[in-house]
Motif scaffolding. Structure first.
Motif, PDB file in Angstrom:
ATOM      1  N   SER A 218      48.741  66.230  32.944  1.00 46.86           N
ATOM      2  CA  SER A 218      47.999  65.770  31.976  1.00 46.86           C
ATOM      3  C   SER A 218      48.646  65.274  30.185  1.00 46.86           C
ATOM      4  N   VAL A 219      50.064  66.226  30.251  1.00 48.49           N
ATOM      5  CA  VAL A 219      50.725  66.023  29.170  1.00 48.49           C
ATOM      6  C   VAL A 219      51.436  64.426  29.143  1.00 48.49           C
TER       7      VAL A 219
ATOM      8  N   HIS B 190      56.030  70.487  36.358  1.00 47.91           N
ATOM      9  CA  HIS B 190      55.154  69.770  36.858  1.00 47.91           C
ATOM     10  C   HIS B 190      54.661  68.901  35.580  1.00 47.91           C
ATOM     11  N   PHE B 191      55.256  68.455  33.794  1.00 49.22           N
ATOM     12  CA  PHE B 191      54.670  68.089  32.759  1.00 49.22           C
ATOM     13  C   PHE B 191      54.377  66.346  32.671  1.00 49.22           C
ATOM     14  N   ASP B 192      55.415  65.586  33.380  1.00 46.99           N
ATOM     15  CA  ASP B 192      55.787  64.337  33.768  1.00 46.99           C
ATOM     16  C   ASP B 192      56.473  63.757  34.740  1.00 46.99           C
TER      17      ASP B 192
ATOM     18  N   LEU C  66      51.618  57.660  40.379  1.00 43.12           N
ATOM     19  CA  LEU C  66      50.409  57.110  41.015  1.00 43.12           C
ATOM     20  C   LEU C  66      49.283  57.793  39.767  1.00 43.12           C
ATOM     21  N   SER C  67      49.230  58.754  39.319  1.00 44.28           N
ATOM     22  CA  SER C  67      48.379  58.879  38.461  1.00 44.28           C
ATOM     23  C   SER C  67      48.097  58.504  37.577  1.00 44.28           C
ATOM     24  N   ALA C  68      49.948  58.283  36.659  1.00 44.79           N
ATOM     25  CA  ALA C  68      50.031  58.114  35.380  1.00 44.79           C
ATOM     26  C   ALA C  68      50.025  56.563  35.033  1.00 44.79           C
ATOM     27  N   PHE C  69      50.444  55.812  36.363  1.00 53.32           N
ATOM     28  CA  PHE C  69      50.116  54.361  36.854  1.00 53.32           C
ATOM     29  C   PHE C  69      48.796  54.028  36.930  1.00 53.32           C
TER      30      PHE C  69
ATOM     31  N   GLN D  37      51.860  59.322  27.748  1.00 49.39           N
ATOM     32  CA  GLN D  37      52.021  57.505  28.543  1.00 49.39           C
ATOM     33  C   GLN D  37      51.052  56.704  28.109  1.00 49.39           C
ATOM     34  N   ILE D  38      50.735  56.778  28.171  1.00 45.47           N
ATOM     35  CA  ILE D  38      48.977  56.293  27.466  1.00 45.47           C
ATOM     36  C   ILE D  38      49.356  56.126  25.969  1.00 45.47           C
ATOM     37  N   LEU D  39      49.175  56.835  25.628  1.00 45.83           N
ATOM     38  CA  LEU D  39      49.450  56.933  23.553  1.00 45.83           C
ATOM     39  C   LEU D  39      50.527  55.854  23.926  1.00 45.83           C
ATOM     40  N   TYR D  40      52.078  55.886  24.527  1.00 44.93           N
ATOM     41  CA  TYR D  40      52.850  55.180  24.072  1.00 44.93           C
ATOM     42  C   TYR D  40      53.095  53.166  24.707  1.00 44.93           C
TER      43      TYR D  40
END
Length: 389
Positions: free
Chosen positions: A358-359, A189-191, A197-200, A364-367
């Protein structure tokens, strides 16, 4: 401009509007990818090859982009352990939150509290702190919501998933069995690609230069919905309902009638079908295999029922709903595995999903904030909408 920059990736026509951006490229994702037939991979490694790794090793791979030496992974793990503690003030404010809402509402508020009390405003530092503190945040939110008493102190001698189990105060805990189930649940479930949707949503909010905590709160709002992170909760409800209605014999004809009735009533069959995959979700395959290989739970009624549905639901959906991809996804079995392994509290499955997802989200946000476009970061998201006035 290079030939690659001139390459046409997708042609948008009117029929693509209001379809959830399905298939429309919007950026790059270097942490993970989902292939329609091969399934999930992290940094180019398929999920089946990672299923026996310890969570911290997989987290290092996703966050830093390399497998890492044993020394590097140990250093990373020790760094997370040193960051894992919440301040007394933070815990005091979290424990004062009302219990009337859902645990995801509490978790989002708890993240906001950590941001105010302990956030530093640096995307990388906040990402590392979030990954380290999430076990205590999620366990504390669950314990508070359930009324299970004070959350113990984080134990730095335990792995991330074992520490999370240690922090949960639920009764009748089978720590040894749950330890392996939770480790595998975490790894799968890490990514899940850049467009989930949540990452986007998190990346969209961060594009306005909101900090890591605020962006993750938005991600968790997206993840809370029934079409995303709460699907695991609805899936196990389906498994329990089928067991209650069909009993121990689990007759195929009775299931066919039941599915036909639910479909005629407009009900969703949670746990089956996927927006990208055209085969059984390899994450689900790993969890089915794990459950069937463990005598302690292989005969558990939830596992038996989930395996029965795995065999019989896809052809029924293919026939009755004309679904081109009716195969089990990870939600079809993940909740049954946690329940059979002694954590039978489906109302908290979404929060556990959030803990591990969340990992990938913070990575992805950091990138996008610090590495995309040669370090300039992505601009604020501003898609075009066609006026209908």
């Amino acid at each position: 401009m290079s030939d690659m920059e001139d390459e046409v990736l997708f042609e948008v026509t009117k029929k693509h509007l209001e379809t959830g951006l399905r298939g429309i490229p919007v950026g790059f994702c270097n942490t993970s990818a989902v292939d329609p037939t091969k399934g999930l991979c992290y940094r180019g490694l398929d999920i089946a090859s990672l299923c026996r790794w310890q969570p911290e090793r997989v987290m290092y791979l996703i966050f830093y982009g390399s497998e890492g030496s044993s020394e590097e992974i140990e250093k990373f793990s020790n760094d997370l352990k040193s960051r894992a503690f919440l301040s007394h003030k933070t815990k005091k404010y979290i424990n004062a939150l009302p219990r009337e809402g859902t645990v995801m509402q509490i978790l989002r508020c708890a993240l906001g509290i950590v941001s105010m009390v302990e956030g530093c405003g640096n995307y990388k530092e906040d990402a590392l702190n979030i990954m380290a503190k999430m076990p205590q945040l999620v366990a504390g939110s669950i314990n508070h919501h359930a009324g299970w008493g004070q959350t113990p102190e984080s134990n730095p001698d335990l792995s991330l998933t074992d520490n999370f189990i240690h922090l949960l105060n639920f009764p009748d805990k089978n720590s040894s069995l749950l330890s392996e189930a939770m480790r595998l649940f975490a790894v799968v479930h890490f990514d899940h690609g850049g467009g989930n949707l949540s990452a986007f949503v998190g990346k969209a909010v961060a594009s306005g230069l909101e900090d890591m905590y605020g962006s993750l709160i938005a991600s968790f709002s997206a993840l809370s919905g029934l079409r995303h992170g709460s699907a695991n909760m609805k899936s196990i409800e389906l498994v329990k309902q089928v067991r209650a209605l069909l009993g121990e014999k689990l007759d195929e004809k009775e299931l066919s009638t039941l599915i036909e009735t639910w479909l005629s009533e407009g009900c969703l069959i949670y746990g089956f079908g996927h927006a990208v995959l055209k085969v059984e979700d390899p994450r689900a395959t790993l969890l089915y295999d794990w459950a069937l290989q463990h005598p302690q739970i292989s005969k558990h009624e939830l596992i038996e029922t989930a395996v029965f549905l795995r065999k019989n639901v896809p052809p029924l959906l293919q026939k009755k709903k004309k679904m081109s991809s009716p195969h089990p996804n990870v939600d079809a079995i993940s909740g049954s595995v946690l329940s059979a392994a002694s954590f039978d509290y489906p109302e908290y499955f979404t929060a556990i999903f959030a803990l591990f997802r969340s990992v990938g989200i913070v990575s992805q946000i950091l990138y996008e904030r610090e590495h995309a476009r040669e370090g300039k970061g992505t601009p604020i998201l501003r898609p075009r909408y066609i006026p209908t006035l």
